[in-house]
Design a protein around this motif. Structure first.
Motif, PDB file in Angstrom:
ATOM      1  N   TYR A 104     -42.930  56.257 -77.099  1.00 21.05           N
ATOM      2  CA  TYR A 104     -43.495  55.829 -78.382  1.00 21.05           C
ATOM      3  C   TYR A 104     -44.846  55.150 -78.177  1.00 21.05           C
ATOM      4  O   TYR A 104     -45.816  55.432 -78.888  1.00 21.05           O
ATOM      5  CB  TYR A 104     -42.509  54.878 -79.072  1.00 21.05           C
ATOM      6  CG  TYR A 104     -42.980  54.363 -80.406  1.00 21.05           C
ATOM      7  CD1 TYR A 104     -42.828  55.122 -81.548  1.00 21.05           C
ATOM      8  CD2 TYR A 104     -43.567  53.104 -80.513  1.00 21.05           C
ATOM      9  CE1 TYR A 104     -43.249  54.652 -82.783  1.00 21.05           C
ATOM     10  CE2 TYR A 104     -43.988  52.620 -81.735  1.00 21.05           C
ATOM     11  CZ  TYR A 104     -43.828  53.401 -82.869  1.00 21.05           C
ATOM     12  OH  TYR A 104     -44.255  52.929 -84.081  1.00 21.05           O
ATOM     13  N   LYS A 120     -48.442  56.443 -79.654  1.00 21.00           N
ATOM     14  CA  LYS A 120     -49.256  55.583 -80.514  1.00 21.00           C
ATOM     15  C   LYS A 120     -50.607  55.271 -79.883  1.00 21.00           C
ATOM     16  O   LYS A 120     -51.595  55.109 -80.577  1.00 21.00           O
ATOM     17  CB  LYS A 120     -48.517  54.280 -80.822  1.00 21.00           C
ATOM     18  CG  LYS A 120     -47.278  54.454 -81.672  1.00 21.00           C
ATOM     19  CD  LYS A 120     -47.575  55.076 -83.009  1.00 21.00           C
ATOM     20  CE  LYS A 120     -47.695  54.033 -84.057  1.00 21.00           C
ATOM     21  NZ  LYS A 120     -47.901  54.566 -85.400  1.00 21.00           N
ATOM     22  N   LEU A 180     -51.523  58.982 -82.622  1.00 22.96           N
ATOM     23  CA  LEU A 180     -50.620  59.798 -83.429  1.00 22.96           C
ATOM     24  C   LEU A 180     -49.495  58.935 -83.994  1.00 22.96           C
ATOM     25  O   LEU A 180     -49.223  57.851 -83.504  1.00 22.96           O
ATOM     26  CB  LEU A 180     -50.031  60.930 -82.583  1.00 22.96           C
ATOM     27  CG  LEU A 180     -51.016  61.938 -82.009  1.00 22.96           C
ATOM     28  CD1 LEU A 180     -50.300  62.895 -81.079  1.00 22.96           C
ATOM     29  CD2 LEU A 180     -51.718  62.705 -83.114  1.00 22.96           C
ATOM     30  N   ASP A 181     -48.865  59.445 -85.049  1.00 23.70           N
ATOM     31  CA  ASP A 181     -47.707  58.760 -85.609  1.00 23.70           C
ATOM     32  C   ASP A 181     -46.454  59.227 -84.873  1.00 23.70           C
ATOM     33  O   ASP A 181     -46.344  60.381 -84.477  1.00 23.70           O
ATOM     34  CB  ASP A 181     -47.563  59.071 -87.102  1.00 23.70           C
ATOM     35  CG  ASP A 181     -48.656  58.418 -87.930  1.00 23.70           C
ATOM     36  OD1 ASP A 181     -49.120  57.330 -87.536  1.00 23.70           O
ATOM     37  OD2 ASP A 181     -49.051  58.992 -88.957  1.00 23.70           O
ATOM     38  N   ALA A 182     -45.511  58.315 -84.716  1.00 24.88           N
ATOM     39  CA  ALA A 182     -44.294  58.642 -83.980  1.00 24.88           C
ATOM     40  C   ALA A 182     -43.095  57.980 -84.637  1.00 24.88           C
ATOM     41  O   ALA A 182     -43.219  57.014 -85.384  1.00 24.88           O
ATOM     42  CB  ALA A 182     -44.415  58.192 -82.538  1.00 24.88           C
ATOM     43  N   GLU A 183     -41.948  58.554 -84.335  1.00 23.47           N
ATOM     44  CA  GLU A 183     -40.681  58.019 -84.812  1.00 23.47           C
ATOM     45  C   GLU A 183     -39.737  57.973 -83.619  1.00 23.47           C
ATOM     46  O   GLU A 183     -39.582  58.960 -82.914  1.00 23.47           O
ATOM     47  CB  GLU A 183     -40.143  58.954 -85.893  1.00 23.47           C
ATOM     48  CG  GLU A 183     -38.870  58.528 -86.539  1.00 23.47           C
ATOM     49  CD  GLU A 183     -38.456  59.503 -87.625  1.00 23.47           C
ATOM     50  OE1 GLU A 183     -37.802  60.503 -87.276  1.00 23.47           O
ATOM     51  OE2 GLU A 183     -38.801  59.277 -88.787  1.00 23.47           O
ATOM     52  N   THR A 208     -38.052  60.776 -78.912  1.00 22.61           N
ATOM     53  CA  THR A 208     -39.160  60.253 -79.700  1.00 22.61           C
ATOM     54  C   THR A 208     -39.853  61.445 -80.333  1.00 22.61           C
ATOM     55  O   THR A 208     -40.210  62.402 -79.650  1.00 22.61           O
ATOM     56  CB  THR A 208     -40.145  59.460 -78.817  1.00 22.61           C
ATOM     57  OG1 THR A 208     -39.430  58.403 -78.183  1.00 22.61           O
ATOM     58  CG2 THR A 208     -41.275  58.887 -79.625  1.00 22.61           C
ATOM     59  N   ILE A 237     -42.920  63.179 -82.516  1.00 27.00           N
ATOM     60  CA  ILE A 237     -44.292  63.071 -82.984  1.00 27.00           C
ATOM     61  C   ILE A 237     -44.308  63.627 -84.400  1.00 27.00           C
ATOM     62  O   ILE A 237     -43.918  64.765 -84.644  1.00 27.00           O
ATOM     63  CB  ILE A 237     -45.262  63.860 -82.080  1.00 27.00           C
ATOM     64  CG1 ILE A 237     -45.211  63.323 -80.655  1.00 27.00           C
ATOM     65  CG2 ILE A 237     -46.671  63.778 -82.640  1.00 27.00           C
ATOM     66  CD1 ILE A 237     -46.012  64.146 -79.669  1.00 27.00           C
ATOM     67  N   LEU A 238     -44.764  62.794 -85.333  1.00 25.53           N
ATOM     68  CA  LEU A 238     -44.802  63.202 -86.737  1.00 25.53           C
ATOM     69  C   LEU A 238     -46.086  63.980 -87.000  1.00 25.53           C
ATOM     70  O   LEU A 238     -47.100  63.779 -86.336  1.00 25.53           O
ATOM     71  CB  LEU A 238     -44.714  61.987 -87.640  1.00 25.53           C
ATOM     72  CG  LEU A 238     -43.471  61.117 -87.450  1.00 25.53           C
ATOM     73  CD1 LEU A 238     -43.582  59.857 -88.304  1.00 25.53           C
ATOM     74  CD2 LEU A 238     -42.226  61.885 -87.800  1.00 25.53           C
ATOM     75  N   ASN A 276     -49.476  64.823 -88.266  1.00 27.69           N
ATOM     76  CA  ASN A 276     -50.599  63.982 -88.620  1.00 27.69           C
ATOM     77  C   ASN A 276     -51.603  64.833 -89.371  1.00 27.69           C
ATOM     78  O   ASN A 276     -52.496  65.410 -88.767  1.00 27.69           O
ATOM     79  CB  ASN A 276     -51.191  63.358 -87.368  1.00 27.69           C
ATOM     80  CG  ASN A 276     -52.012  62.123 -87.652  1.00 27.69           C
ATOM     81  OD1 ASN A 276     -52.070  61.685 -88.796  1.00 27.69           O
ATOM     82  ND2 ASN A 276     -52.637  61.582 -86.644  1.00 27.69           N
ATOM     83  N   ASN A 331     -54.549  64.924 -91.282  1.00 29.17           N
ATOM     84  CA  ASN A 331     -55.762  64.249 -91.725  1.00 29.17           C
ATOM     85  C   ASN A 331     -56.892  65.234 -91.795  1.00 29.17           C
ATOM     86  O   ASN A 331     -57.103  66.078 -91.072  1.00 29.17           O
ATOM     87  CB  ASN A 331     -56.145  63.102 -90.784  1.00 29.17           C
ATOM     88  CG  ASN A 331     -55.168  61.944 -90.925  1.00 29.17           C
ATOM     89  OD1 ASN A 331     -54.572  61.762 -91.980  1.00 29.17           O
ATOM     90  ND2 ASN A 331     -55.016  61.185 -89.853  1.00 29.17           N
TER      91      ASN A 331
END
Length: 66
Positions: free
Chosen positions: A42, A46, A50-53, A59, A61-62, A64, A66
């Motif tokens: 994570y 980050k 990048l966004d992560a959950e 883990t 990777i969401l 992104n 943009n």
């Protein structure tokens, strides 16, 4: 039977208190280890922006967009 043999027969083969302690500690530390491992992933995700959950065993990777 000699005194040495009698003492040997009275020795515990299995230490039940130690066994129980080790089992409980193992059960407690497996999830802690898995989550701390995933926390490393994570932090790496980050750190590159990048966004992560984080989940228990992975883990993610969401997206992104943009």
């Amino acid at each position: 039977m000699t005194t040495q043999e009698k003492l040997y027969c009275k020795k515990k083969i299995i230490d039940y208190k130690l066994s129980l302690l080790l089992i409980v500690l193992f059960i407690m530390f497996v999830p802690i280890g898995a989550l701390s491992h995933e926390l490393g992933h994570y932090i790496a995700i980050k750190s590159v922006g990048l966004d992560a959950e984080i989940k228990y065993c992975y883990t993610k990777i969401l997206n992104n967009e943009n």
